[in-house]
Write an enzyme that holds these catalytic residues in place. Structure first.
Site, short mmCIF file in Angstrom:
data_model
loop_
_atom_site.label_atom_id
_atom_site.label_comp_id
_atom_site.label_asym_id
_atom_site.label_seq_id
_atom_site.Cartn_x
_atom_site.Cartn_y
_atom_site.Cartn_z
CD GLU A 78 -2.74 -1.33 2.40
OE1 GLU A 78 -2.66 -0.51 3.34
OE2 GLU A 78 -3.65 -2.18 2.29
CB ILE A 108 -0.30 -4.10 -8.01
CG1 ILE A 108 -0.65 -3.61 -6.59
CG2 ILE A 108 -0.78 -5.54 -8.23
CD1 ILE A 108 0.14 -4.24 -5.44
CD GLU A 120 6.71 -12.65 -4.00
OE1 GLU A 120 5.70 -12.93 -3.33
OE2 GLU A 120 6.98 -11.49 -4.37
NE ARG A 132 35.55 -0.31 -26.96
CZ ARG A 132 35.23 0.67 -27.77
NH1 ARG A 132 34.65 0.44 -28.93
NH2 ARG A 132 35.46 1.92 -27.42
CD GLN A 181 33.57 0.91 -14.16
OE1 GLN A 181 32.44 1.30 -13.88
NE2 GLN A 181 34.59 1.73 -14.37
C1 LIG Z 1 8.60 -2.77 -9.79
C2 LIG Z 1 7.92 -3.18 -8.53
C3 LIG Z 1 7.07 -4.28 -8.52
C4 LIG Z 1 6.40 -4.64 -7.36
N1 LIG Z 1 5.47 -5.64 -7.40
C5 LIG Z 1 4.67 -5.83 -6.32
C6 LIG Z 1 3.53 -6.68 -6.40
O1 LIG Z 1 3.27 -7.31 -7.44
N2 LIG Z 1 2.72 -6.80 -5.32
C7 LIG Z 1 2.97 -6.14 -4.15
O2 LIG Z 1 2.20 -6.29 -3.21
N3 LIG Z 1 4.04 -5.32 -4.04
C8 LIG Z 1 4.88 -5.13 -5.10
N4 LIG Z 1 5.94 -4.28 -5.02
C9 LIG Z 1 6.18 -3.60 -3.76
C10 LIG Z 1 7.44 -4.07 -3.05
O3 LIG Z 1 7.30 -5.39 -2.58
C11 LIG Z 1 7.71 -3.04 -1.94
O4 LIG Z 1 8.17 -1.86 -2.59
C12 LIG Z 1 8.69 -3.52 -0.92
O5 LIG Z 1 8.15 -4.57 -0.15
C13 LIG Z 1 9.12 -2.40 0.03
O6 LIG Z 1 7.99 -1.73 0.54
P1 LIG Z 1 7.93 -0.13 0.45
O7 LIG Z 1 8.25 0.26 -0.94
O8 LIG Z 1 6.67 0.34 1.03
O9 LIG Z 1 9.13 0.33 1.35
P2 LIG Z 1 9.08 0.61 2.92
O10 LIG Z 1 8.35 -0.47 3.62
O11 LIG Z 1 8.67 2.03 3.11
O12 LIG Z 1 10.64 0.49 3.24
C14 LIG Z 1 11.59 1.41 2.69
C15 LIG Z 1 12.98 0.95 3.04
O13 LIG Z 1 13.11 0.97 4.47
C16 LIG Z 1 13.98 -0.04 4.88
N5 LIG Z 1 13.28 -0.94 5.80
C17 LIG Z 1 11.97 -1.30 5.79
N6 LIG Z 1 11.71 -2.18 6.77
C18 LIG Z 1 12.87 -2.39 7.41
C19 LIG Z 1 13.27 -3.20 8.52
N7 LIG Z 1 12.39 -4.00 9.15
N8 LIG Z 1 14.57 -3.15 8.93
C20 LIG Z 1 15.45 -2.34 8.31
N9 LIG Z 1 15.14 -1.57 7.25
C21 LIG Z 1 13.88 -1.60 6.81
C22 LIG Z 1 14.44 -0.78 3.61
O14 LIG Z 1 15.65 -0.23 3.14
C23 LIG Z 1 13.31 -0.49 2.65
O15 LIG Z 1 13.70 -0.62 1.29
C24 LIG Z 1 6.64 -3.93 -6.16
C25 LIG Z 1 7.54 -2.84 -6.15
C26 LIG Z 1 8.13 -2.44 -7.32
C27 LIG Z 1 8.98 -1.21 -7.30
#
Ligand SMILES: Cc1cc2nc3c(=O)[nH]c(=O)nc-3n(C[C@H](O)[C@H](O)[C@H](O)COP(=O)(O)OP(=O)(O)OC[C@H]3O[C@@H](n4cnc5c(N)ncnc54)[C@H](O)[C@@H]3O)c2cc1C
Length: 385
Positions: free
Chosen positions: A133, A163, A250, A276, A344
């Site tokens: 979300e 998603i 997964e 190259r 690189q």
């Molecule tokens: C191209 C793409 C495809 C995706 N496909 C799907 C999909 O099909 N379905 C779906 O549901 N989601 C999907 N996602 C979502 C993806 O799984 C999430 O982006 C990911 O789980 C991280 O959640 P967030 O982006 O909310 O980051 P946040 O939860 O806000 O976290 C941000 C950062 O904080 C740090 N962090 C978070 N928690 C911790 C912890 N416990 N300890 C230490 N550091 C932490 C990490 O560095 C993390 O990267 C997709 C994302 C992308 C970009």
């Protein structure tokens, strides 16, 4: 046999190898040449999903009674490995076959399985999974999307983002909070047929750094009514455990893709540095190049041995969450580092998207974040210490 990777090799049969040859042909002939057009369109067309279904490349492990081939896990490994090695990131077949379909196979009621699985193996349905979300993806217990019991169904409100297959999909496995008898909240999963429901809206196909040939969307649910039969498995409150169990596979598949990408990156880079020239000699003739490639090759071999070990454990029903987290973390860190090193060695051409290595660099960076960020993987591993 002296090669450790050969010693631990997986039990592939002639049948697997025949399947590998036809999968390779499909990706090389029908997907790779279309990647540029699909990048422009922001997604692959539905016709390629139907084509993959015709060829038996969707959900090969689904039992025969539900329209699949009842194949073993190695067929799924082969498909994803060949797709990654080909450089075709789209369509996201593995998400559909190895992430979404297993929710139905493992937790679906007989009715849910017979309705969705044959349509998933044919490509009439394309699957997506909605966990993340806008307020957060790592912390799956704190979802804000709610499913309120209402008569003979549920009313769902909320929003998902990032998603994959989000524009294409017409079957969404959706995670939402349901209310327990004591008033508390717990996660439940719903099978949403997006062609059938009202109150479902797709938002933007998000503009990404890489994987531009794959659709990644925002999804909105405004008083979206689903029938009671949409609750996966028919019992509320099982969603978190279902998600955690399925995330093991997964994460394993993310590592399979990482291995395929590493193989592809090294192959194109070795070809490049042999051709190259700089300072009157081939790039491969610099000791630095050989040392860097020697490091990459060693890391790739270590990854192969670890991956094959985890595949065996998974097939024996013994791969646990911590080991899957170790593998996902390790494989994707290696993938991103090796591809970066390969960029690189390409010099400026490594930054030009006409060259596969540049595309791989952009497409691959997300691997350290999705499927659970690698920091979350370390948290899972850390809990076992
Ligand atoms: C191209 C793409 C495809 C995706 N496909 C799907 C999909 O099909 N379905 C779906 O549901 N989601 C999907 N996602 C979502 C993806 O799984 C999430 O982006 C990911 O789980 C991280 O959640 P967030 O982006 O909310 O980051 P946040 O939860 O806000 O976290 C941000 C950062 O904080 C740090 N962090 C978070 N928690 C911790 C912890 N416990 N300890 C230490 N550091 C932490 C990490 O560095 C993390 O990267 C997709 C994302 C992308 C970009």
């Amino acid at each position: 046999m002296t090669d450790i990777a050969q010693q631990t090799a997986l039990p592939y049969t002639d049948e697997h190898e025949i399947f590998r040859t036809s999968a390779r042909r499909f990706f090389e002939e029908e997907c790779v040449p279309q990647q540029a057009a699909w990048r422009d369109a922001g997604m692959a067309p539905r016709s390629i999903w139907k084509r993959a279904g015709e060829l038996g490349f969707l959900c090969p492990r689904v039992p025969e009674e539900y329209g699949g081939a009842g194949a073993d896990f190695l067929f799924s490994v082969i498909l994803l490995e060949e797709q990654a090695r080909s450089g075709a990131v789209s369509p996201m077949l593995s998400l559909h076959s190895d992430v979404v379909a297993p929710y139905l196979v493992h937790y679906g009621t007989a009715e849910q399985k017979s309705h969705f699985l044959p349509r998933m193996t044919s490509g009439d349905y394309v699957g997506a999974i909605g966990m993340t979300e806008p307020s957060g993806g790592s912390d799956l217990k704190n979802l804000r999307t709610t499913a309120r019991r209402d008569g003979d169904g549920y009313v769902i409100n909320g929003q998902k983002t990032f998603i994959s297959n989000g524009i294409t999909a017409n079957l969404l496995v959706l995670a939402a909070q349901t209310t327990k008898p004591d008033g508390g909240r717990s996660v439940s999963l719903f099978l949403v047929d997006t062609d059938e429901v009202k109150g479902f809206k797709r938002g933007r196909n998000l503009k990404k750094l890489g994987q531009k040939a794959c659709d990644t969307a925002e999804l909105f649910f405004e008083d979206m009514r689903v029938p009671e039969g949409a609750l996966l498995g028919g019992t509320e409150g099982r969603g978190f455990a279902q998600l955690m169990n399925r995330l093991v596979e997964e994460r394993l598949m993310t590592a399979v893709a990482a291995m395929g990408i590493v193989d592809h990156a090294l192959a194109v880079t070795i070809d490049y540095v042999k051709e190259r020239k700089a300072f009157g000699q081939r790039i491969i003739d610099f000791q630095n190049t050989r040392f860097k490639l020697a490091e990459c090759k060693t890391e790739a071999k270590v990854l192969r041995v670890f991956l094959d070990h985890c595949i065996r454990e998974f097939m024996a029903g013994e791969l646990d969450a911590a080991m899957a987290a170790m593998l996902k973390y390790w494989a994707t860190e290696q993938q991103v580092a090796i591809v970066d090193q390969c960029v690189q060695l390409h010099g400026g051409y490594g930054y030009i998207l006409d060259y596969p290595i540049a595309q791989m660099w952009a497409d691959g960076r997300i691997a350290r974040i999705y499927g659970g960020a690698n920091e979350v993987m370390k948290d899972i591993i850390g809990r076992t210490i």
